[in-house]
Design an enzyme around this catalytic site. Structure first.
Site, PDB file in Angstrom:
ATOM      1  N   SER A 117       1.094  -1.290  -0.413  1.00  0.00           N
ATOM      2  CA  SER A 117       0.143  -0.202   0.003  1.00  0.00           C
ATOM      3  C   SER A 117       0.609   1.528  -0.051  1.00  0.00           C
ATOM      4  O   SER A 117       1.878   1.396   0.364  1.00  0.00           O
ATOM      5  CB  SER A 117      -0.926   0.171   1.114  1.00  0.00           C
ATOM      6  OG  SER A 117      -1.538   1.197   1.255  1.00  0.00           O
ATOM      7  N   TYR A 140      -2.984   0.705  10.361  1.00  0.00           N
ATOM      8  CA  TYR A 140      -2.962  -0.636   8.602  1.00  0.00           C
ATOM      9  C   TYR A 140      -1.609  -0.105   7.629  1.00  0.00           C
ATOM     10  O   TYR A 140      -1.473  -0.989   7.391  1.00  0.00           O
ATOM     11  CB  TYR A 140      -4.196   0.203   7.969  1.00  0.00           C
ATOM     12  CG  TYR A 140      -3.496  -0.395   6.560  1.00  0.00           C
ATOM     13  CD1 TYR A 140      -4.499  -1.154   5.891  1.00  0.00           C
ATOM     14  CD2 TYR A 140      -3.776   1.017   5.879  1.00  0.00           C
ATOM     15  CE1 TYR A 140      -4.194  -1.660   4.361  1.00  0.00           C
ATOM     16  CE2 TYR A 140      -3.632   0.781   4.127  1.00  0.00           C
ATOM     17  CZ  TYR A 140      -3.903  -1.033   3.568  1.00  0.00           C
ATOM     18  OH  TYR A 140      -3.491  -1.504   2.259  1.00  0.00           O
ATOM     19  N   LYS A 177     -17.567  -2.245   0.479  1.00  0.00           N
ATOM     20  CA  LYS A 177     -16.675  -1.052   0.936  1.00  0.00           C
ATOM     21  C   LYS A 177     -16.421   0.321   2.582  1.00  0.00           C
ATOM     22  O   LYS A 177     -16.063   0.697   3.141  1.00  0.00           O
ATOM     23  CB  LYS A 177     -15.101  -0.710   0.610  1.00  0.00           C
ATOM     24  CG  LYS A 177     -14.433  -1.744  -0.265  1.00  0.00           C
ATOM     25  CD  LYS A 177     -13.401  -1.197  -0.986  1.00  0.00           C
ATOM     26  CE  LYS A 177     -12.285  -0.927  -0.386  1.00  0.00           C
ATOM     27  NZ  LYS A 177     -10.825  -0.142  -1.131  1.00  0.00           N
TER      28      LYS A 177
END
Length: 313
Positions: A117, A140, A177
């Site tokens: 990411s 995250y 999502k």
């Protein structure tokens, strides 16, 4: 057989469809359907089997699979919520799970292509795949960063390993999502409800709606994953973005152009996001290009047009 973890999710289901387009349907999808709405992403996909993520990991560790029949594992499964602060859950789900799959693939010489990411970069504005430019702003991002770090320590790889640092991905099959869906998805809903598209006021020195992100269409993300499948000689961590930042205003104006109506309203920047928000992202593509990938990415105007046609068709 190809295994796609997170295969009922946003990028995973698009990847399964990309494989189907190539005529490939010997696919094992691994996911976690506690959010049952995600099943819709698989309805038009051709797959050989489905397993829950826990069952899959247990069977993998028990040696239940014929490893020689596995052509590759695309590891897209993760908790991707940037607002989730349960670090124990995040590290178990994103970090430990990834380590187990990595070692299995190395033991059996199976290509392993996983989702990293751009959140690994945090506030740094260089976006180059080097430790000096990395510093995640949330747990995250840290879970992804730490697995990238773990990979960097590995020596004498026996098979391809690729980490793709996804930037701001948008496109079909992300409705499940919720709040973490792309700004394009939310703006489309807003314009249908009230003709009013809401963007944040300025922050970090940027004007209203002028924060810039590297918005990348999901079809391009699929193409990059498949390019690495076709090029097993390439291993490493690579940015997966367009290399061209555009503003949130650009996204909103592309939505307005499609619908031929609507106006932008700027709302106060949320207090809870201050200090942990990326106001600028732009992938450095030098390493991807040096690996030989020459894929041409959609602009926001092109990608949002495709997405609006899909959402509203």
């Amino acid at each position: 057989m190809i295994i796609v973890t997170g295969g009922a999710g946003f990028i995973g289901s698009n990847l399964v469809l990309g494989l189907n387009t190539r005529g490939y349907d010997d696919i094992l999808v691994v996911d976690h359907l506690s959010n049952g709405i995600k099943y819709r992403n698989l309805v038009d996909c051709k797959i050989a089997d489905y397993l829950d993520r826990s069952t899959f990991l247990e069977r993998l560790q028990q040696g239940a699979f014929q490893a020689e029949t596995i052509e590759a594992i695309f590891h897209q499964g993760a908790c991707s919520s940037t607002t989730e602060w349960d670090g124990r859950y995040m590290m178990d789900n994103n970090y430990e799970y990834s380590k187990t799959l990595f070692h299995y693939c190395q033991s059996h010489k199976i290509p392993f292509i996983y989702a990293s990411s751009a959140a690994t970069y945090g506030a740094d504005l260089t976006f180059k795949e080097e430790l000096a430019y990395e510093g995640p702003l949330n747990v995250y991002g840290y879970s992804k960063f730490q697995f990238d770090q773990y990979l960097r320590r590995q020596q004498n790889l026996t098979a391809q390993v690729v980490g793709l640092r996804y930037f701001n991905v948008y496109g079909p099959r992300e409705a499940h999502k919720g709040s973490m869906a792309s700004v394009a998805f939310h703006l489309n809903n807003q314009i249908k409800d009230s003709d009013e598209l809401r963007l944040f006021e300025g922050c970090d020195g940027y004007g209203n709606g002028e924060q810039r992100r590297d918005f990348v269409y999901v079809g391009d993300v699929v193409a990059i994953n498949l390019w690495f499948l076709d090029n097993p000689q390439a291993s490493g961590i690579y940015n997966c973005g367009t290399g061209r930042s555009q503003t949130f205003n650009d996204v909103a104006n592309a939505v307005i152009k499609f619908h031929q109506r609507g106006h932008i309203k700027y709302i106060p920047f949320p207090e809870h996001l201050k200090g942990c928000y990326q106001s600028f992202t732009e992938a450095n593509l030098d390493k991807l290009r040096a690996a030989g990938c020459k894929h041409s990415f959609q602009t926001v105007e092109q990608g949002v047009q495709l997405y609006m046609e899909w959402l509203n068709g």
